[in-house]
Design a protein around this motif. Structure first.
Motif, PDB file in Angstrom:
ATOM      1  N   ILE A   6       1.013   9.771  11.884  1.00  0.00           N
ATOM      2  CA  ILE A   6       0.061  10.497  11.129  1.00  0.00           C
ATOM      3  C   ILE A   6      -1.176  11.234  11.917  1.00  0.00           C
ATOM      4  CG2 ILE A   6      -1.859  10.137   9.355  1.00  0.00           C
ATOM      5  CD1 ILE A   6      -0.480   7.888   8.432  1.00  0.00           C
ATOM      6  N   VAL A  41       1.472   5.885  -1.139  1.00  0.00           N
ATOM      7  CA  VAL A  41       0.251   4.961  -1.110  1.00  0.00           C
ATOM      8  C   VAL A  41       0.033   4.601  -2.642  1.00  0.00           C
ATOM      9  CG1 VAL A  41      -2.412   5.433  -1.561  1.00  0.00           C
ATOM     10  CG2 VAL A  41      -1.332   6.664   0.311  1.00  0.00           C
ATOM     11  N   LEU A  94      -4.341   1.982  -3.781  1.00  0.00           N
ATOM     12  CA  LEU A  94      -5.299   2.191  -2.566  1.00  0.00           C
ATOM     13  C   LEU A  94      -7.059   2.275  -3.226  1.00  0.00           C
ATOM     14  CD1 LEU A  94      -5.000   1.892   0.356  1.00  0.00           C
ATOM     15  CD2 LEU A  94      -5.264   4.345   0.572  1.00  0.00           C
ATOM     16  N   ILE A 110     -10.137   9.506   1.384  1.00  0.00           N
ATOM     17  CA  ILE A 110      -8.728   8.750   1.158  1.00  0.00           C
ATOM     18  C   ILE A 110      -7.953   9.418   2.732  1.00  0.00           C
ATOM     19  CG2 ILE A 110      -6.420   9.277   0.522  1.00  0.00           C
ATOM     20  CD1 ILE A 110      -7.887   9.677  -2.366  1.00  0.00           C
ATOM     21  N   LEU A 115       5.246   3.930   5.011  1.00  0.00           N
ATOM     22  CA  LEU A 115       5.515   5.174   5.775  1.00  0.00           C
ATOM     23  C   LEU A 115       7.146   5.002   5.901  1.00  0.00           C
ATOM     24  CD1 LEU A 115       2.811   5.173   8.642  1.00  0.00           C
ATOM     25  CD2 LEU A 115       3.393   7.067   6.724  1.00  0.00           C
ATOM     26  N   THR A 160      -9.084   7.131   5.440  1.00  0.00           N
ATOM     27  CA  THR A 160      -8.513   5.819   5.352  1.00  0.00           C
ATOM     28  C   THR A 160      -6.845   6.024   6.022  1.00  0.00           C
ATOM     29  OG1 THR A 160      -9.587   5.131   3.482  1.00  0.00           O
ATOM     30  CG2 THR A 160      -7.665   4.033   3.790  1.00  0.00           C
ATOM     31  N   LEU A 161      -6.466   7.031   5.544  1.00  0.00           N
ATOM     32  CA  LEU A 161      -4.927   6.993   6.268  1.00  0.00           C
ATOM     33  C   LEU A 161      -4.929   7.184   7.781  1.00  0.00           C
ATOM     34  CD1 LEU A 161      -3.566   9.773   3.415  1.00  0.00           C
ATOM     35  CD2 LEU A 161      -3.064   7.119   3.588  1.00  0.00           C
ATOM     36  N   LEU A 170       5.323   9.636   3.074  1.00  0.00           N
ATOM     37  CA  LEU A 170       4.198   8.751   2.817  1.00  0.00           C
ATOM     38  C   LEU A 170       4.215   8.385   1.385  1.00  0.00           C
ATOM     39  CD1 LEU A 170       1.144   7.734   3.676  1.00  0.00           C
ATOM     40  CD2 LEU A 170       0.544  10.010   3.214  1.00  0.00           C
ATOM     41  N   ILE A 172      -0.089   1.119   2.000  1.00  0.00           N
ATOM     42  CA  ILE A 172       0.326   2.508   2.574  1.00  0.00           C
ATOM     43  C   ILE A 172       1.909   2.142   3.250  1.00  0.00           C
ATOM     44  CG2 ILE A 172       0.031   4.243   4.486  1.00  0.00           C
ATOM     45  CD1 ILE A 172      -2.845   3.393   4.541  1.00  0.00           C
ATOM     46  N   ALA A 184      -2.920   5.070  13.744  1.00  0.00           N
ATOM     47  CA  ALA A 184      -2.383   6.233  12.525  1.00  0.00           C
ATOM     48  C   ALA A 184      -1.489   7.084  13.433  1.00  0.00           C
ATOM     49  CB  ALA A 184      -3.553   6.631  12.248  1.00  0.00           C
TER      50      ALA A 184
END
Length: 503
Positions: free
Chosen positions: A333, A263, A266, A298, A315, A301-302, A261, A313, A328
């Protein structure tokens, strides 16, 4: 000099339910003006002992004494009338009513012909609220108050009688650090007035800060009483669970996997801004900061619960657009939320149905859910996570906090994620289960999961993390490796001091 009598004493209490002896000859006392902590793992018998004291359960054997006079408690109102008052973790307030009405609910002052004496009600309730320095008046509608101030109303209820003993059950579970200080001041005031305080909590730092003595239950049996200033956390923990815990820092071993992952820049309105970090497969990254720092936001949001206003984001190096939890989950996730009871579980459902809830569509046989497939999923993660329950049919509301948390973790592990986010993994969990969950997090990293841990407990973050991300007012201030982080520089970073470029 006259010897002081205990404010409250329980002697050789026995309570048996079908198939289990919950209390086996337990004795306990609290002196006037003493804070006496009662500790034990979930299921040790603390709640049952307090329900006996409060008249919810009748003991099979044993005796309760109030100031050395034998007492029989047939219900909570009778316990209160005899000076034993409970402040429960789960608030029991009528939110549409005023503070004054809640404080004297069931015992409103009356005039002739049964009419409520409103001026007296306001005056009496106002006096108690002033005594507690609550900052709101008797006419305040309870539903408009914060959780902390609602708890002050609950405490005010306790002071409508001449309390001999007040029992606090996990009183700080929903409080900020500032609100905890107010609560501790109230406890100190009660102690100064000669009230005996029974304090039940899993938070060792609180126990050692405010208690005079510590009594421990294990498996329904009294294990001993220690003087707080003469003992330490290791000795108390060993008495609670019968073994010592490994409280050492985690030391990373071996090479990490690919970046699972990433970020980049963000942002989400005024909640957090320009946040960038990476999490590798096989790594635990801890997020630490004060309330309002933006950590949970956070995570949300993910997981698709919030929409970012900027940034992206990635991945496994590929950009991912996540607009909902369904997306997600499809991207690998999973999120174990901050509040398992409100956000992670359906308390009236059984263990199996809670475990398999996100994947019901994948466990169907024709138009029906395959019970055999569901049971197979539950059995796999019950064994893997060592969940203690009589069977899958048990409702999750009847499990201990630690086993409830394992059900939530098992539910999301069964989705086979690449990235697992765990928000407050051990909130409201006893010290033994806490250790098991810490070990589980490290084992998951060892199996190749990328794990994010968000916690308000500094020892927890330091113990489980390979790296620690410090946040302050919605921004990352520093990222520490396990070898360089310590309590001092972490406190500086979450206070906005000594910031450095993020690693």
């Amino acid at each position: 000099m006259t010897e002081r009598k205990p404010a409250l004493r329980l002697e050789n209490i026995v309570k048996t339910f079908p198939g289990v002896r919950a209390l086996n000859g337990v004795s306990f006392e609290v002196m006037p003006g003493e804070v006496h902590a009662l500790l034990g793992e979930n299921g040790a018998g603390k709640s049952t002992l307090m329900k006996v004291l409060g008249g919810v359960h009748q003991p099979d054997e044993g005796q309760i004494y109030i100031e050395e006079s034998p007492a029989v408690m047939t219900n909570p109102l009778e316990a209160k009338s005899k000076g034993v008052v409970f402040i429960h973790q789960e608030l029991s307030l009528a939110e549409e009513m005023t503070a004054a009405e809640n404080i004297y609910l069931g015992e409103l002052p009356r005039k002739r012909f049964g009419r409520v004496d409103w001026p007296r009600l306001r005056a009496d309730a106002g006096g108690i609220l002033d005594r507690l320095n609550c900052g709101f008046g008797p006419d305040q509608v309870v539903g408009e108050l914060s959780i902390a101030k609602q708890q002050m109303v609950e405490i005010a209820r306790a002071l409508t009688v001449d309390a001999k003993a007040v029992i606090f059950d996990e009183p700080t579970a929903s409080l900020t650090d500032a609100e905890k200080e107010v609560l501790f001041d109230i406890i100190r005031d009660l102690r100064a007035q000669g009230v005996g305080i029974v304090y039940i909590s899993h938070r060792m730092e609180e126990i050692f800060r405010i208690s005079d003595r510590i009594s421990v239950l294990r498996d329904g049996t009294y294990r001993g009483t220690l003087t707080t200033r003469e003992t330490d956390e290791e000795a108390v923990t060993k008495l609670m669970i019968g073994r010592s815990l490994d409280l050492s820092r985690h030391v990373s071993e071996g090479e990490l996997g690919e970046v699972a992952l990433e970020v980049q820049g963000l942002s989400c309105g005024n909640l957090y801004e320009d946040v960038s970090f990476k999490v590798h497969a096989g790594e635990v990254v801890g997020f630490y900061g004060l309330v309002g720092a933006g950590r949970t936001e956070i995570a949300e949001t993910l997981f698709g619960l919030r929409s970012p206003s900027a940034g992206r984001i990635l991945l496994k190096g590929e950009p991912a657009r996540i607009h909902s939890p369904v997306e997600a989950i499809a991207h690998g996730i999973s999120l174990v939320p901050e509040s398992r009871k409100e956000q992670g579980l359906v308390l009236g459902m059984n263990c199996r149905d809670n475990m398999t809830l996100p994947q019901v569509d994948d466990l169907t046989a024709g138009p029906f859910v395959s019970e055999g497939a569901e049971i197979a999923v539950f059995d796999q993660y019950r064994d893997r996570l060592q969940i203690k329950t009589p069977s899958w049919r048990q409702q999750v509301k009847n499990l201990s906090g630690g086993n409830q948390q394992k059900i939530v973790i098992g539910k999301w592990l069964s989705m086979r994620p690449d990235v697992l986010i765990v928000d407050e993994p051990t909130r409201g969990v006893d010290v033994g289960s806490k250790s098991e969950i810490h070990n589980l997090i490290r084992e998951l990293a060892g199996q190749g999961y990328a794990v994010i841990v968000i916690s308000s407990e500094m020892p927890e973050v330091l113990h489980v993390s390979d790296r620690v991300v410090a946040m302050y007012h919605g921004r990352i201030t520093r990222t520490f490796s396990a070898g360089e982080v310590n309590e001092d520089n972490l406190v500086q970073a979450i206070s906005g001091l000594g910031t450095e470029p993020v690693a």
